[in-house]
Motif scaffolding. Structure first.
Motif, PDB file in Angstrom:
ATOM      1  N   TRP A   9       1.162  -1.669  -0.059  1.00  0.00           N
ATOM      2  CA  TRP A   9       0.074  -0.418  -0.002  1.00  0.00           C
ATOM      3  C   TRP A   9       0.796   0.973  -0.180  1.00  0.00           C
ATOM      4  N   LEU A  10       2.143   1.500   0.733  1.00  0.00           N
ATOM      5  CA  LEU A  10       2.926   2.339   0.762  1.00  0.00           C
ATOM      6  C   LEU A  10       3.646   2.633  -0.333  1.00  0.00           C
ATOM      7  N   ILE A  11       4.336   1.425  -0.919  1.00  0.00           N
ATOM      8  CA  ILE A  11       4.482   1.853  -2.116  1.00  0.00           C
ATOM      9  C   ILE A  11       3.566   2.218  -3.029  1.00  0.00           C
ATOM     10  N   VAL A  12       2.466   1.535  -3.724  1.00  0.00           N
ATOM     11  CA  VAL A  12       2.108   2.272  -4.144  1.00  0.00           C
ATOM     12  C   VAL A  12       1.505   3.744  -3.752  1.00  0.00           C
ATOM     13  N   ALA A  13       1.530   4.253  -3.128  1.00  0.00           N
ATOM     14  CA  ALA A  13       0.964   5.451  -2.582  1.00  0.00           C
ATOM     15  C   ALA A  13       2.445   6.472  -3.005  1.00  0.00           C
ATOM     16  N   GLY A  14       3.691   5.760  -3.128  1.00  0.00           N
ATOM     17  CA  GLY A  14       4.877   6.446  -3.333  1.00  0.00           C
ATOM     18  C   GLY A  14       5.084   6.704  -4.462  1.00  0.00           C
ATOM     19  N   LEU A  15       4.388   5.547  -5.045  1.00  0.00           N
ATOM     20  CA  LEU A  15       4.561   5.545  -6.999  1.00  0.00           C
ATOM     21  C   LEU A  15       3.693   6.648  -7.078  1.00  0.00           C
ATOM     22  N   THR A  16       2.785   7.005  -7.144  1.00  0.00           N
ATOM     23  CA  THR A  16       1.378   7.728  -7.061  1.00  0.00           C
ATOM     24  C   THR A  16       2.176   9.258  -6.921  1.00  0.00           C
ATOM     25  N   ALA A  17       2.225   9.612  -5.662  1.00  0.00           N
ATOM     26  CA  ALA A  17       3.641  10.273  -5.631  1.00  0.00           C
ATOM     27  C   ALA A  17       4.162  10.849  -6.903  1.00  0.00           C
ATOM     28  N   VAL A  18       5.440   9.637  -7.346  1.00  0.00           N
ATOM     29  CA  VAL A  18       5.968  10.228  -8.390  1.00  0.00           C
ATOM     30  C   VAL A  18       4.987  10.290  -9.519  1.00  0.00           C
ATOM     31  N   ALA A  19       4.648   9.396  -9.863  1.00  0.00           N
ATOM     32  CA  ALA A  19       3.508   9.921 -10.855  1.00  0.00           C
ATOM     33  C   ALA A  19       3.077  11.142 -11.096  1.00  0.00           C
ATOM     34  N   ALA A  20       2.647  11.975  -9.737  1.00  0.00           N
ATOM     35  CA  ALA A  20       2.448  12.922  -9.781  1.00  0.00           C
ATOM     36  C   ALA A  20       2.760  13.788 -10.238  1.00  0.00           C
ATOM     37  N   ASN A  21       4.037  13.528  -9.733  1.00  0.00           N
ATOM     38  CA  ASN A  21       4.949  14.488  -9.428  1.00  0.00           C
ATOM     39  C   ASN A  21       5.868  14.775 -11.363  1.00  0.00           C
ATOM     40  N   GLU A  29       0.184  15.653  -3.231  1.00  0.00           N
ATOM     41  CA  GLU A  29      -0.679  15.373  -2.822  1.00  0.00           C
ATOM     42  C   GLU A  29      -1.105  14.091  -4.408  1.00  0.00           C
ATOM     43  N   GLY A  30      -0.565  13.602  -4.666  1.00  0.00           N
ATOM     44  CA  GLY A  30      -0.659  11.845  -5.083  1.00  0.00           C
ATOM     45  C   GLY A  30      -0.643  10.985  -4.501  1.00  0.00           C
ATOM     46  N   PHE A  31       0.921  11.532  -3.104  1.00  0.00           N
ATOM     47  CA  PHE A  31       0.631  10.164  -2.120  1.00  0.00           C
ATOM     48  C   PHE A  31      -0.718   9.896  -1.751  1.00  0.00           C
ATOM     49  N   LEU A  32      -0.969  11.000  -1.047  1.00  0.00           N
ATOM     50  CA  LEU A  32      -2.940  11.000  -0.243  1.00  0.00           C
ATOM     51  C   LEU A  32      -3.466  10.513  -1.380  1.00  0.00           C
ATOM     52  N   VAL A  33      -3.950  10.985  -2.410  1.00  0.00           N
ATOM     53  CA  VAL A  33      -4.697  10.209  -3.646  1.00  0.00           C
ATOM     54  C   VAL A  33      -3.870   8.262  -3.930  1.00  0.00           C
ATOM     55  N   GLY A  34      -2.682   7.837  -3.204  1.00  0.00           N
ATOM     56  CA  GLY A  34      -2.317   7.062  -3.391  1.00  0.00           C
ATOM     57  C   GLY A  34      -2.469   6.107  -2.334  1.00  0.00           C
ATOM     58  N   ILE A  35      -2.656   6.970  -0.754  1.00  0.00           N
ATOM     59  CA  ILE A  35      -3.368   6.359   0.174  1.00  0.00           C
ATOM     60  C   ILE A  35      -4.569   5.911   0.243  1.00  0.00           C
ATOM     61  N   PHE A  36      -5.714   6.917  -0.668  1.00  0.00           N
ATOM     62  CA  PHE A  36      -6.930   6.436   0.129  1.00  0.00           C
ATOM     63  C   PHE A  36      -7.121   5.502  -1.502  1.00  0.00           C
ATOM     64  N   PRO A  38      -5.486   3.604  -3.628  1.00  0.00           N
ATOM     65  CA  PRO A  38      -3.528   3.041  -4.217  1.00  0.00           C
ATOM     66  C   PRO A  38      -3.801   2.457  -5.903  1.00  0.00           C
ATOM     67  N   VAL A  39      -5.042   1.659  -6.001  1.00  0.00           N
ATOM     68  CA  VAL A  39      -4.348   1.607  -7.899  1.00  0.00           C
ATOM     69  C   VAL A  39      -5.263   2.670  -8.381  1.00  0.00           C
ATOM     70  N   LEU A  40      -6.038   3.105  -8.513  1.00  0.00           N
ATOM     71  CA  LEU A  40      -6.853   3.865  -9.182  1.00  0.00           C
ATOM     72  C   LEU A  40      -6.127   4.826  -9.430  1.00  0.00           C
ATOM     73  N   GLY A  41      -5.319   5.649  -8.396  1.00  0.00           N
ATOM     74  CA  GLY A  41      -5.601   6.876  -8.208  1.00  0.00           C
ATOM     75  C   GLY A  41      -3.612   6.696  -9.274  1.00  0.00           C
ATOM     76  N   LEU A  42      -3.115   5.616  -8.715  1.00  0.00           N
ATOM     77  CA  LEU A  42      -1.839   5.857 -10.004  1.00  0.00           C
ATOM     78  C   LEU A  42      -2.570   5.622 -11.408  1.00  0.00           C
ATOM     79  N   VAL A  43      -3.478   5.048 -11.219  1.00  0.00           N
ATOM     80  CA  VAL A  43      -3.731   5.143 -12.788  1.00  0.00           C
ATOM     81  C   VAL A  43      -4.476   6.246 -13.555  1.00  0.00           C
ATOM     82  N   ILE A  44      -5.033   7.042 -12.683  1.00  0.00           N
ATOM     83  CA  ILE A  44      -5.013   8.070 -13.341  1.00  0.00           C
ATOM     84  C   ILE A  44      -4.578   9.435 -13.173  1.00  0.00           C
ATOM     85  N   TYR A  45      -3.007   9.073 -12.602  1.00  0.00           N
ATOM     86  CA  TYR A  45      -1.905   9.619 -12.888  1.00  0.00           C
ATOM     87  C   TYR A  45      -1.253  10.071 -13.093  1.00  0.00           C
TER      88      TYR A  45
END
Length: 136
Positions: A9-21, A29-36, A38-45
């Motif tokens: 979960w934390l790794i996917v949140a981190g990946l979402t933060a990298v994708a947002a950046n 913001e990407g990390f928070l989206v990744g926390i709440f 996880p997979v959907l946030g990463l795909v969106i970013y």
């Protein structure tokens, strides 16, 4: 097993933060989206367009879409990049060359290429770690 889920979960949140950046958006913001989400946030970013407003290296009106149009600086309607007058609002605009359009495109989309490499590498590490811990 719950530790593996939390780690994943934390790794996917981190990946979402990298994708947002990589898309010129807030990594926090990407990390928070990744926390709440996880997979959907990463795909969106991964699929959204980058935010050109945070890119200060390009002048307004230089970003051209795939059909050779750009936003008018006055009314934001699409006009051809060679236009010297907006057909919608009538304001005078400076025509841009292919070199200027390419430079602006590279300024916005170029950083995503390096971030994409990092993202794929981190995703591979996450899959390997998850696979290792799920077997033990």
């Amino acid at each position: 097993m719950s530790q593996v889920v939390v780690l994943g979960w934390l790794i996917v949140a981190g990946l979402t933060a990298v994708a947002a950046n990589a898309k010129n958006r807030s990594a926090f913001e990407g990390f928070l989206v990744g926390i709440f989400f996880p997979v959907l946030g990463l795909v969106i970013y991964l699929i959204i367009k980058p935010n050109p407003q945070k890119t200060s290296t390009i002048k307004e009106g230089l970003l051209v879409n795939s059909s050779g149009e750009r936003a008018c600086p006055s009314c934001s309607e699409l006009v051809k990049m060679q236009a010297s007058k907006c057909k919608h609002c009538g304001s005078g605009i400076t025509p841009i060359t292919d070199a200027e359009a390419s430079s602006a495109h590279e300024a916005v989309y170029g950083p995503m290429r390096s971030h994409r490499t990092i993202l794929v590498l981190l995703l591979g590490i996450a899959v390997a770690v998850f696979g290792y811990f799920s077997q033990h």
